[in-house]
Design an enzyme around this catalytic site. Structure first.
Site, PDB file in Angstrom:
ATOM      1  N   VAL A   1       0.832  -1.201   0.000  1.00  0.00           N
ATOM      2  CA  VAL A   1       0.000   0.000   0.000  1.00  0.00           C
ATOM      3  C   VAL A   1       0.870   1.256   0.000  1.00  0.00           C
ATOM      4  O   VAL A   1       0.610   2.209  -0.743  1.00  0.00           O
ATOM      5  CB  VAL A   1      -0.962   0.009   1.213  1.00  0.00           C
ATOM      6  CG1 VAL A   1      -1.771   1.301   1.237  1.00  0.00           C
ATOM      7  CG2 VAL A   1      -1.890  -1.201   1.168  1.00  0.00           C
TER       8      VAL A   1
ATOM      9  N   ARG B   1      11.113  -0.485   7.903  1.00  0.00           N
ATOM     10  CA  ARG B   1      11.801  -1.305   8.879  1.00  0.00           C
ATOM     11  C   ARG B   1      13.233  -1.593   8.424  1.00  0.00           C
ATOM     12  O   ARG B   1      14.165  -1.538   9.194  1.00  0.00           O
ATOM     13  CB  ARG B   1      11.046  -2.619   9.088  1.00  0.00           C
ATOM     14  CG  ARG B   1      11.160  -3.108  10.526  1.00  0.00           C
ATOM     15  CD  ARG B   1      10.369  -4.368  10.759  1.00  0.00           C
ATOM     16  NE  ARG B   1       8.982  -4.221  10.315  1.00  0.00           N
ATOM     17  CZ  ARG B   1       8.115  -5.221  10.258  1.00  0.00           C
ATOM     18  NH1 ARG B   1       8.485  -6.447  10.586  1.00  0.00           N
ATOM     19  NH2 ARG B   1       6.874  -5.030   9.863  1.00  0.00           N
ATOM     20  N   ARG B   2      13.372  -1.913   7.113  1.00  0.00           N
ATOM     21  CA  ARG B   2      14.688  -2.262   6.606  1.00  0.00           C
ATOM     22  C   ARG B   2      15.128  -1.256   5.552  1.00  0.00           C
ATOM     23  O   ARG B   2      14.572  -1.221   4.451  1.00  0.00           O
ATOM     24  CB  ARG B   2      14.653  -3.668   5.995  1.00  0.00           C
ATOM     25  CG  ARG B   2      14.657  -4.772   7.050  1.00  0.00           C
ATOM     26  CD  ARG B   2      14.197  -6.073   6.445  1.00  0.00           C
ATOM     27  NE  ARG B   2      12.826  -5.957   5.925  1.00  0.00           N
ATOM     28  CZ  ARG B   2      12.187  -6.917   5.288  1.00  0.00           C
ATOM     29  NH1 ARG B   2      12.770  -8.064   5.064  1.00  0.00           N
ATOM     30  NH2 ARG B   2      10.941  -6.731   4.867  1.00  0.00           N
TER      31      ARG B   2
ATOM     32  N   ASP C   1     -10.270 -11.072  11.007  1.00  0.00           N
ATOM     33  CA  ASP C   1     -10.231  -9.852  10.194  1.00  0.00           C
ATOM     34  C   ASP C   1     -11.629  -9.237  10.096  1.00  0.00           C
ATOM     35  O   ASP C   1     -11.811  -8.031  10.295  1.00  0.00           O
ATOM     36  CB  ASP C   1      -9.695 -10.202   8.796  1.00  0.00           C
ATOM     37  CG  ASP C   1      -9.755  -9.038   7.838  1.00  0.00           C
ATOM     38  OD1 ASP C   1      -8.887  -8.163   7.937  1.00  0.00           O
ATOM     39  OD2 ASP C   1     -10.678  -8.986   7.000  1.00  0.00           O
TER      40      ASP C   1
ATOM     41  N   LYS D   1     -13.259  -5.483  11.582  1.00  0.00           N
ATOM     42  CA  LYS D   1     -14.024  -4.542  10.753  1.00  0.00           C
ATOM     43  C   LYS D   1     -15.434  -4.364  11.306  1.00  0.00           C
ATOM     44  O   LYS D   1     -15.997  -3.260  11.265  1.00  0.00           O
ATOM     45  CB  LYS D   1     -14.055  -5.037   9.313  1.00  0.00           C
ATOM     46  CG  LYS D   1     -12.674  -4.989   8.662  1.00  0.00           C
ATOM     47  CD  LYS D   1     -12.629  -5.808   7.387  1.00  0.00           C
ATOM     48  CE  LYS D   1     -11.274  -5.709   6.706  1.00  0.00           C
ATOM     49  NZ  LYS D   1     -11.142  -6.695   5.600  1.00  0.00           N
TER      50      LYS D   1
END
Lengths: 430, 430
Positions: free
Chosen positions: A17, A48-49, A205, A209
């Site tokens: 995204v 992060r990396r 999930d 929602k």
């Protein structure tokens, strides 16, 4: 138009995204400037990396940082866009941003469902906007209509298909007659299911929602822990066939209903008639069906996931908060003024479809009917089929408290004349 | 919450929608106060005939007036809600209100489609809000998503079923095999069609809505006069049967497409595949299908008309403008910055389904195919059926400029071997 003004954005996360966001910001730069009234500039991108190849993203490599918190705290940041996901460290970053008066756009459904209250409190404290259209049903403009368009009306019920993976699996089972395991395997091959599909197929999930939807629809606070949850792993090819015989399909539904001063919020597979607008929602599409007192029936349909659809929703929110900042205002905060009680699942009003393999002898129906009567459950229709070893009863009840229906099924299992309870499914939408 | 603050509303019109507004304002008074942060008070209700019985509306009779303009001008009015309809005198009232900085909520699609530019200019001049969710697709929250949620994305096409009367008629023709006249009669009996159904069945109502949708979707100005329009009076039972044979249904569609620096906006009956989400929109329901570059396919579904659904949309807008007033801000104005050219219908890219009754002799197909080739129209599929007097050709083309398709049909009518052109329909959605 004030092309000399800029809106400085800190992007937290640069996965599917996030990368799509960077691309859209670049490609639609002129359009965004016109729509917001200011140029959008990336102040930094927290990852992060740092060394990872970013696949030729149209962005200065110096913008990448691994220190998200410092980026959030920078004075030149106007808006924080978070597409990392998960509870921590995202919660800390966003609370820091909101308290400092920075607008936040996030796609983080887990965080909102677990601790939306903390984010809203921080937004109120900092006088900042908190937008999260991408957190439910991806690109479908849904939260804004619930939050704004319908706020002159009273929503009575929300019924949604909000998980694309399970909808893909159930649609495939309906179309091909495949069993759950086979359909899951196919979904994994095609990239519709993740390597570890637990969050999707067990309904976690969808439950997150459901909590967000219920909170917005009923102006109250519901967390993921308040949501009754059943996944689709027990849905069999026989269930799907049985539903088809009744002119129904099986969908994993999230349901949020208000009655009196309580809400009932649940996620489970259910049969719905093929004539219901939700029944036609195939593949990995999402849809949310809303019933409101004055507006009647509404449905919102679209792609629930994917980099581009999610990025579209994030970008829509970014334009909104950008405009608010430039005009020096913020959106009306959420008004969780109802403070409704969450009704336990046992008290939810549901209907069951029950298929019993029974002994083929006189008096079977009377015995079965007595069990229903003993729990005060009213029977809608009964269909007897087969003879001898194939004798079966298919019963659809009227609405009853879920606990009474569950107790009825438990007692049916104990009857000598019931060889097996072949299928138990809730029925919705009729 | 500031229960000591009030929002004073002038209501213009007290027909079906207006009366429902009065009832909702009364019934939901406490909820509205909580949502807006102020008590909503009716400052006055402008009606044409003061003596008419108002059926026990919960309102002080002294509030009724026949002098709308004076009511609009009163200093104690914050918001003007207009549910009268028509161009004049509504335009004058609303321009007066907006220039004076009063927020306006209107359901007046005819006025917006004819002269939305004047209203938007007056709103900009007065620094006032102009909201009109109820003008298109009744209760469906549609304009706000187009205006706000998707403004980070690029809409490429909008396809809508925006007229309930014609959708009821076409659905009935599809389900029962009835002809147009019979289905219209039934719709009139049931109250789905008005005594004079011209505005609906000739597509004028849909064309007004198409102009509003296109303006919003593409950030430009399109008026009703820019919209190509065909009604459904020529759709025959044979057309419906022919569509069914191809796995299609016929719907009155409004279509708005952008290509390059031009938009094409049209209303006409068209065949769409039964698998398309719009095909399942039955009865008098409305739905709008939106295609956007990043968001993909979206659909919004619900009731397009009726007192309560329309009043719900008006009330939603009222809450929005009420909140804006109390916080001393207004919504971002519409940015009609694109200023796109409107492409004439002849240049629109369409597909035709053509059914020809032909002579049963060798060379017929070759002759017909030559006519298509002469106009540079490519044929997708051909089906020959029947022999002798029943010989027929059913041809579905590929996409071509509408003018080329129309010219092809005109020339086919001239051929000796074509006994009649039995059916010509555009094809969409595949």
């Amino acid at each position: 138009m004030a092309p000399d003004r800029t809106l400085r954005v800190a992007l937290l996360g640069c996965g599917t995204v996030g990368a799509e966001m960077v691309r859209l910001l670049h490609e639609q730069s002129a359009d965004l400037t016109a729509r917001i009234g200011a140029r959008v500039e990336l102040a930094g991108i927290a990852v992060r990396r740092p060394g990872r190849d970013r696949g030729g993203l149209p962005v200065d490599p110096a913008l990448f940082t691994t220190d998200a918190l410092s980026l959030v705290k920078r004075d030149d940041v106007d808006v924080v866009v978070e597409v990392v996901g998960g509870i921590e460290p995202a919660r800390g970053w966003l609370i820091e941003a909101l308290r400092a008066g920075k607008s936040v756009v996030t796609a983080n459904k887990a965080l909102l469902a677990e601790d939306g209250a903390a984010l809203h409190a921080a937004a109120a404290e900092g006088g900042a906007d908190l937008y999260y259209e991408a957190a439910v049903a991806g690109a479908i403009p849904l939260l804004r209509p619930l939050r704004e368009s319908l706020h002159g009306d009273t929503i009575t019920r929300v019924t949604g298909i909000v998980n694309g993976t399970t909808n893909y699996i159930l649609s495939a089972m309906d179309e091909t007659g495949a069993g759950f395991a086979e359909a899951l395997e196919r979904a994994t091959e095609l990239g519709y299911a993740e390597a570890d599909p637990t969050a999707d197929i067990e309904g976690f999930d969808a439950a997150a929602k459901a909590a967000i939807l219920a909170s917005l629809a009923f102006h109250t606070r519901v967390t993921a822990a308040d949501v009754y949850r059943e996944g689709i792993t027990d849905v069999s090819a026989a269930d799907v066939a049985s539903a088809a015989e009744q002119g129904c399909v099986i969908k994993l539904l999230c349901l949020a209903e208000r009655s009196g001063d309580a809400v009932s919020v649940r996620v489970h597979p259910a049969m719905i008639p093929r004539s219901h607008p939700l029944a036609a929602v195939g593949d990995a599409f999402n849809a949310v069906f809303v019933e409101a007192r004055a507006a009647g029936e509404l449905m919102f349909y679209g792609r629930g996931a994917g980099g581009a659809p999610t990025a579209s929703a994030v970008l829509g929110d970014l334009v909104a908060v950008g405009r608010h900042r430039l005009s020096g205002v913020r959106a009306a905060g959420e008004s969780a003024y109802a403070d409704l009680r969450v009704r336990p699942m046992g008290q939810a009003s549901t209907r069951y479809h029950i298929r019993l393999d029974v002994a083929d002898r006189p008096g079977v129906l009377a015995t079965v009917a007595n069990v229903f009567a003993a729990h005060d459950v009213s029977i809608g229709t009964v269909r007897q089929s087969g003879r001898g070893a194939d004798a079966a009863l298919v019963i659809v009840t009227h609405l009853a408290p879920d606990a009474a229906l569950a107790a009825t099924v438990a007692q049916l299992r104990e009857l000598d004349i019931v060889r097996s309870v072949a299928s138990v499914l809730r029925v919705e939408g009729s």
